[in-house]
Design a protein around this motif. Structure first.
Motif, PDB file in Angstrom:
ATOM      1  N   SER B  28       0.860  -1.384  -0.043  1.00  0.00           N
ATOM      2  CA  SER B  28       0.096  -0.050   0.115  1.00  0.00           C
ATOM      3  C   SER B  28       0.892   1.206   0.031  1.00  0.00           C
ATOM      4  N   GLY B  29       2.071   1.234   0.474  1.00  0.00           N
ATOM      5  CA  GLY B  29       2.737   2.170   0.499  1.00  0.00           C
ATOM      6  C   GLY B  29       3.841   2.495  -0.619  1.00  0.00           C
ATOM      7  N   SER B  30       5.021   3.428  -0.519  1.00  0.00           N
ATOM      8  CA  SER B  30       6.024   3.418  -1.581  1.00  0.00           C
ATOM      9  C   SER B  30       6.948   2.282  -1.466  1.00  0.00           C
ATOM     10  N   PRO B  31       6.860   1.199  -2.611  1.00  0.00           N
ATOM     11  CA  PRO B  31       7.691   0.069  -2.733  1.00  0.00           C
ATOM     12  C   PRO B  31       9.186   0.378  -2.970  1.00  0.00           C
ATOM     13  N   GLU B  32       9.886  -0.311  -2.218  1.00  0.00           N
ATOM     14  CA  GLU B  32      11.093  -0.561  -2.539  1.00  0.00           C
ATOM     15  C   GLU B  32      11.472  -1.960  -2.979  1.00  0.00           C
ATOM     16  N   LEU B  33      11.920  -2.181  -4.375  1.00  0.00           N
ATOM     17  CA  LEU B  33      12.026  -3.492  -4.895  1.00  0.00           C
ATOM     18  C   LEU B  33      13.420  -3.818  -5.049  1.00  0.00           C
ATOM     19  N   PHE B  34      13.635  -5.334  -5.019  1.00  0.00           N
ATOM     20  CA  PHE B  34      15.157  -5.794  -5.257  1.00  0.00           C
ATOM     21  C   PHE B  34      15.050  -6.978  -5.890  1.00  0.00           C
ATOM     22  N   TRP B  35      16.366  -7.443  -6.498  1.00  0.00           N
ATOM     23  CA  TRP B  35      16.556  -8.925  -7.042  1.00  0.00           C
ATOM     24  C   TRP B  35      17.643  -9.477  -6.214  1.00  0.00           C
ATOM     25  N   TYR B  85      16.622 -17.065  -8.072  1.00  0.00           N
ATOM     26  CA  TYR B  85      16.461 -15.489  -8.207  1.00  0.00           C
ATOM     27  C   TYR B  85      15.184 -15.236  -7.130  1.00  0.00           C
ATOM     28  N   TYR B  86      15.439 -14.632  -6.582  1.00  0.00           N
ATOM     29  CA  TYR B  86      14.490 -13.990  -5.534  1.00  0.00           C
ATOM     30  C   TYR B  86      13.918 -12.471  -5.815  1.00  0.00           C
ATOM     31  N   CYS B  87      12.882 -12.118  -6.014  1.00  0.00           N
ATOM     32  CA  CYS B  87      12.359 -10.862  -5.892  1.00  0.00           C
ATOM     33  C   CYS B  87      11.960 -10.345  -4.461  1.00  0.00           C
ATOM     34  N   ALA B  88      12.479  -9.212  -3.810  1.00  0.00           N
ATOM     35  CA  ALA B  88      12.167  -8.769  -2.708  1.00  0.00           C
ATOM     36  C   ALA B  88      11.626  -7.347  -2.416  1.00  0.00           C
ATOM     37  N   GLY B  94      11.527   2.572   8.423  1.00  0.00           N
ATOM     38  CA  GLY B  94      11.919   2.881   9.819  1.00  0.00           C
ATOM     39  C   GLY B  94      12.673   1.629  10.441  1.00  0.00           C
ATOM     40  N   SER B  95      12.747   1.720  11.730  1.00  0.00           N
ATOM     41  CA  SER B  95      13.468   0.565  12.445  1.00  0.00           C
ATOM     42  C   SER B  95      12.652  -0.507  12.069  1.00  0.00           C
ATOM     43  N   ASN B  96      11.305  -0.559  11.947  1.00  0.00           N
ATOM     44  CA  ASN B  96      10.968  -2.159  11.630  1.00  0.00           C
ATOM     45  C   ASN B  96      11.126  -2.502  10.083  1.00  0.00           C
ATOM     46  N   TYR B  97      11.828  -1.797   9.441  1.00  0.00           N
ATOM     47  CA  TYR B  97      11.989  -2.245   7.990  1.00  0.00           C
ATOM     48  C   TYR B  97      12.391  -3.967   7.940  1.00  0.00           C
ATOM     49  N   LYS B  98      11.987  -4.488   6.921  1.00  0.00           N
ATOM     50  CA  LYS B  98      12.121  -5.682   6.482  1.00  0.00           C
ATOM     51  C   LYS B  98      12.028  -6.086   5.121  1.00  0.00           C
ATOM     52  N   LEU B  99      12.701  -7.010   4.525  1.00  0.00           N
ATOM     53  CA  LEU B  99      12.435  -7.618   3.183  1.00  0.00           C
ATOM     54  C   LEU B  99      11.539  -8.759   3.094  1.00  0.00           C
ATOM     55  N   THR B 100      10.642  -8.553   2.403  1.00  0.00           N
ATOM     56  CA  THR B 100       9.719  -9.743   2.291  1.00  0.00           C
ATOM     57  C   THR B 100       9.945 -10.384   0.882  1.00  0.00           C
ATOM     58  N   PHE B 101      10.229 -11.806   0.870  1.00  0.00           N
ATOM     59  CA  PHE B 101      10.670 -12.205  -0.404  1.00  0.00           C
ATOM     60  C   PHE B 101       9.715 -13.030  -1.113  1.00  0.00           C
ATOM     61  N   GLY B 102       9.863 -13.258  -2.343  1.00  0.00           N
ATOM     62  CA  GLY B 102       8.742 -14.126  -3.027  1.00  0.00           C
ATOM     63  C   GLY B 102       9.460 -15.450  -2.996  1.00  0.00           C
ATOM     64  N   LYS B 103       8.646 -16.437  -3.471  1.00  0.00           N
ATOM     65  CA  LYS B 103       9.282 -17.877  -3.396  1.00  0.00           C
ATOM     66  C   LYS B 103      10.299 -18.417  -4.326  1.00  0.00           C
ATOM     67  N   GLY B 104      10.775 -17.277  -5.204  1.00  0.00           N
ATOM     68  CA  GLY B 104      12.216 -17.646  -5.922  1.00  0.00           C
ATOM     69  C   GLY B 104      11.799 -18.412  -6.987  1.00  0.00           C
ATOM     70  N   THR B 105      12.446 -17.950  -8.013  1.00  0.00           N
ATOM     71  CA  THR B 105      12.443 -18.899  -9.356  1.00  0.00           C
ATOM     72  C   THR B 105      13.846 -19.372  -9.543  1.00  0.00           C
ATOM     73  N   LEU B 106      13.905 -20.719  -9.812  1.00  0.00           N
ATOM     74  CA  LEU B 106      15.118 -21.221 -10.271  1.00  0.00           C
ATOM     75  C   LEU B 106      15.563 -21.261 -11.591  1.00  0.00           C
ATOM     76  N   LEU B 107      16.363 -20.438 -12.172  1.00  0.00           N
ATOM     77  CA  LEU B 107      16.768 -20.546 -13.395  1.00  0.00           C
ATOM     78  C   LEU B 107      17.846 -21.484 -13.907  1.00  0.00           C
ATOM     79  N   THR B 108      17.351 -22.307 -14.902  1.00  0.00           N
ATOM     80  CA  THR B 108      18.534 -23.020 -15.475  1.00  0.00           C
ATOM     81  C   THR B 108      18.999 -22.742 -16.696  1.00  0.00           C
ATOM     82  N   VAL B 109      20.197 -22.377 -17.221  1.00  0.00           N
ATOM     83  CA  VAL B 109      20.722 -22.155 -18.711  1.00  0.00           C
ATOM     84  C   VAL B 109      21.284 -23.173 -19.232  1.00  0.00           C
ATOM     85  N   ASN B 110      20.540 -23.861 -20.285  1.00  0.00           N
ATOM     86  CA  ASN B 110      21.241 -25.070 -20.897  1.00  0.00           C
ATOM     87  C   ASN B 110      22.426 -24.511 -21.849  1.00  0.00           C
TER      88      ASN B 110
END
Lengths: 114, 111
Positions: B28-35, B85-88, B94-110
């Motif tokens: 609901s707020g202003s997001p910070e996104l990471f990989w 790879y995890y999106c977060a 503030g002091s209760n900052y945390k990262l919430t992660f997605g469940k991850g995607t396993l990338l395989t490059v053949n």
């Protein structure tokens, strides 16, 4: 010169035992975290501490007790270990815990309860 | 509440092919996104953060607030890109900052 270091890296123990995982960061950060990665690779926050004060406790069982003797250390003590506690535990740290700061992770501690 | 969805648990591509790892968020707020990337049995490493708008190892990601997405892209995949790879999502500044992660995607490059 490891930024966030955890010990031990691997731990195999029996059900019912009590064990601790130690974490230290040399980045000068004032916020530290414990994350749990389960067998399905799902990552979830357990605790965060800011300047030795508990900030986040994500409904973790009381058997898990974090201890922060100073802002560079956050140890995780687990009582009466259960099979379901088997996971990889990641320690992490960041500057202030506020938005805009990067969280740095340790190498993880692989806990296996048998 | 913070929520991150990575719809693909597994993604397999051939070397040289384009790759896109999907990530959608709810906040609901202003997001910070990471990989973050995790190579086999190693620590999580920050790959990208949306406020930097940088390209690391050929990967880019653009925050689309309208679609609430932060997909990770690379035009030509390499075998060494094989990893989890995890999106977060960072929020609650503030002091209760945390990262919430997605469940991850396993990338395989053949090869």
């Amino acid at each position: 010169d490891t930024a966030v270091s955890q010990t031990p890296k691997y731990l195999v123990t029996q059900m019912g035992n009590d064990k601790s995982i130690k974490c230290e960061q040399n980045l000068g950060h004032d916020t530290m975290y414990w994350y749990k990665q389960d067998s399905k690779k799902f990552l979830k926050i357990m605790f965060s501490y800011n300047n030795k004060e508990l900030i986040i406790n994500e409904t973790v069982p009381n058997r898990f007790s974090p201890k922060s003797p100073d802002k560079a250390h956050l140890n995780l003590h687990i009582n009466s270990l259960e099979l379901g506690d088997s996971a990889v535990y990641f320690c992490a740290s960041s500057v202030t815990g506020g938005a805009g700061n990067t969280i740095y992770f340790g190498e993880g501690s692989w806990l296996t309860v048998v | 509440a913070q929520r991150v969805t990575q719809p693909e648990k597994l993604l397999s591509v051939f070397k040289g092919a384009p790759v896109e790892l999907k990530c959608n968020y709810s906040y609901s707020g202003s997001p910070e996104l990471f990989w973050y990337v995790q190579y086999s049995r190693q620590r999580l490493q920050l790959l990208l953060r949306h406020i930097s708008r940088e390209s690391i190892k050929g990967f880019t990601a653009d925050l689309n607030k309208g679609e609430t997405s932060f997909h990770l892209k690379k035009p030509f995949a390499q075998e060494e890109d094989s990893a989890m790879y995890y999106c977060a999502l960072g929020g609650s500044g503030g002091s209760n900052y945390k990262l919430t992660f997605g469940k991850g995607t396993l990338l395989t490059v053949n090869p």
